[in-house]
Design an enzyme around this catalytic site. Structure first.
Site, PDB file in Angstrom:
ATOM      1  N   SER A 123     -24.861   6.337 -14.898  1.00 59.85           N
ATOM      2  CA  SER A 123     -24.612   5.102 -14.139  1.00 59.85           C
ATOM      3  C   SER A 123     -23.770   4.129 -14.965  1.00 59.85           C
ATOM      4  O   SER A 123     -22.861   3.484 -14.437  1.00 59.85           O
ATOM      5  CB  SER A 123     -25.934   4.433 -13.770  1.00 59.85           C
ATOM      6  N   LYS A 171     -31.636  -3.095 -19.590  1.00 56.47           N
ATOM      7  CA  LYS A 171     -30.284  -2.920 -19.037  1.00 56.47           C
ATOM      8  C   LYS A 171     -29.972  -4.050 -18.057  1.00 56.47           C
ATOM      9  O   LYS A 171     -30.832  -4.421 -17.259  1.00 56.47           O
ATOM     10  CB  LYS A 171     -30.202  -1.588 -18.264  1.00 56.47           C
TER      11      LYS A 171
HETATM   12  O1  PNS Z   1     -32.905   4.952 -15.442  1.00 58.23           O
HETATM   13  P1  PNS Z   1     -33.604   4.332 -16.635  1.00 58.23           P
HETATM   14  O2  PNS Z   1     -33.178   2.893 -16.782  1.00 58.23           O
HETATM   15  O3  PNS Z   1     -33.384   5.112 -17.888  1.00 58.23           O
HETATM   16  O4  PNS Z   1     -35.165   4.368 -16.312  1.00 58.23           O
HETATM   17  C1  PNS Z   1     -36.114   3.880 -17.238  1.00 58.23           C
HETATM   18  C2  PNS Z   1     -37.426   3.555 -16.518  1.00 58.23           C
HETATM   19  C3  PNS Z   1     -37.181   2.467 -15.475  1.00 58.23           C
HETATM   20  C4  PNS Z   1     -37.946   4.809 -15.865  1.00 58.23           C
HETATM   21  C5  PNS Z   1     -38.437   3.049 -17.609  1.00 58.23           C
HETATM   22  O5  PNS Z   1     -37.905   1.913 -18.228  1.00 58.23           O
HETATM   23  C6  PNS Z   1     -39.822   2.752 -17.016  1.00 58.23           C
HETATM   24  O6  PNS Z   1     -40.606   3.661 -16.822  1.00 58.23           O
HETATM   25  N1  PNS Z   1     -40.087   1.462 -16.726  1.00 58.23           N
HETATM   26  C7  PNS Z   1     -41.352   1.018 -16.125  1.00 58.23           C
HETATM   27  C8  PNS Z   1     -42.199   0.241 -17.139  1.00 58.23           C
HETATM   28  C9  PNS Z   1     -42.907   1.199 -18.070  1.00 58.23           C
HETATM   29  O7  PNS Z   1     -43.781   1.950 -17.678  1.00 58.23           O
HETATM   30  N2  PNS Z   1     -42.488   1.150 -19.353  1.00 58.23           N
HETATM   31  C10 PNS Z   1     -43.032   2.015 -20.370  1.00 58.23           C
HETATM   32  C11 PNS Z   1     -42.315   3.346 -20.382  1.00 58.23           C
HETATM   33  S1  PNS Z   1     -43.003   4.444 -21.577  1.00 58.23           S
END
Ligand code: PNS
Length: 173
Positions: A129, A42
């Protein structure tokens, strides 16, 4: 027993829906860590420090709730570092579930970390958001859907797009 959970997200920006989920999580866990991450999928409107500040302002001093920025790395590693045994995510409907389920399963695959899904408050079902940013960008009223401080920052940040009779949007100063 799991006492500590993490509510992760990009919070770009935090909405009333997010605050509702954090409050519900706090009724289930002694400590809730709200983790502000950057989602590379995003394009964000606000920087990580700005998103963190808006969350801190919106949540205020709540016992058992703290806000932390996570500059990088896997969510499972962050949860291990802070001793959190579960992730809490809000669900507005089936589309959220389809988006969240693979992440929940991947996190469990990686480290056994469980995800708890909480149904969000129905009056915020349409609040995301991305929609908040889109509506604000086109001059729509998003008051009541985001905290006051977020509303002020959104109004400062967006350059409203004015539509002309030609069908072509025209940026206003
Ligand atoms: O509010 P969002 O953008 O939907 O949140 C998504 C988020 C930031 C929680 C997810 O992308 C995340 O956990 N990112 C950290 C990196 C990670 O662990 N990625 C693998 C997820 S299975």
């Amino acid at each position: 027993m799991i006492h500590r959970c993490v509510c992760p997200g990009s919070f770009d920006p935090v909405t009333m829906g997010h605050l509702d989920v954090v409050g519900r999580a706090r009724t289930l866990f002694d400590e809730v860590i709200v983790a502000v991450l950057t989602n590379p999928a995003k394009q964000s409107m606000f920087t990580l420090p700005e998103r963190l500040e808006m969350l801190q302002e919106s949540l205020g001093e709540r016992p058992g709730v703290r806000v932390v920025s996570v500059p990088g790395g896997l969510l499972v590693d962050f949860c291990r570092q802070v001793g959190a045994g579960a992730v809490v995510k809000g669900l507005r409907g089936g589309t959220d579930f389809a988006y969240e389920l693979p992440m929940a399963l991947m996190n469990r695959h990686l480290s056994g970390l469980e995800t708890v899904f909480l149904p969000g408050e129905p009056r915020f079902e349409h609040v995301s958001s991305s929609l908040i940013k889109e509506v604000a960008l086109h001059g729509g009223d998003v008051s009541g859907l985001v905290p006051e401080g977020v509303l002020a920052r959104l109004l400062e940040r967006v350059v409203p797009v004015r539509h002309t009779g030609s069908g072509q949007p025209e940026e206003t100063a």
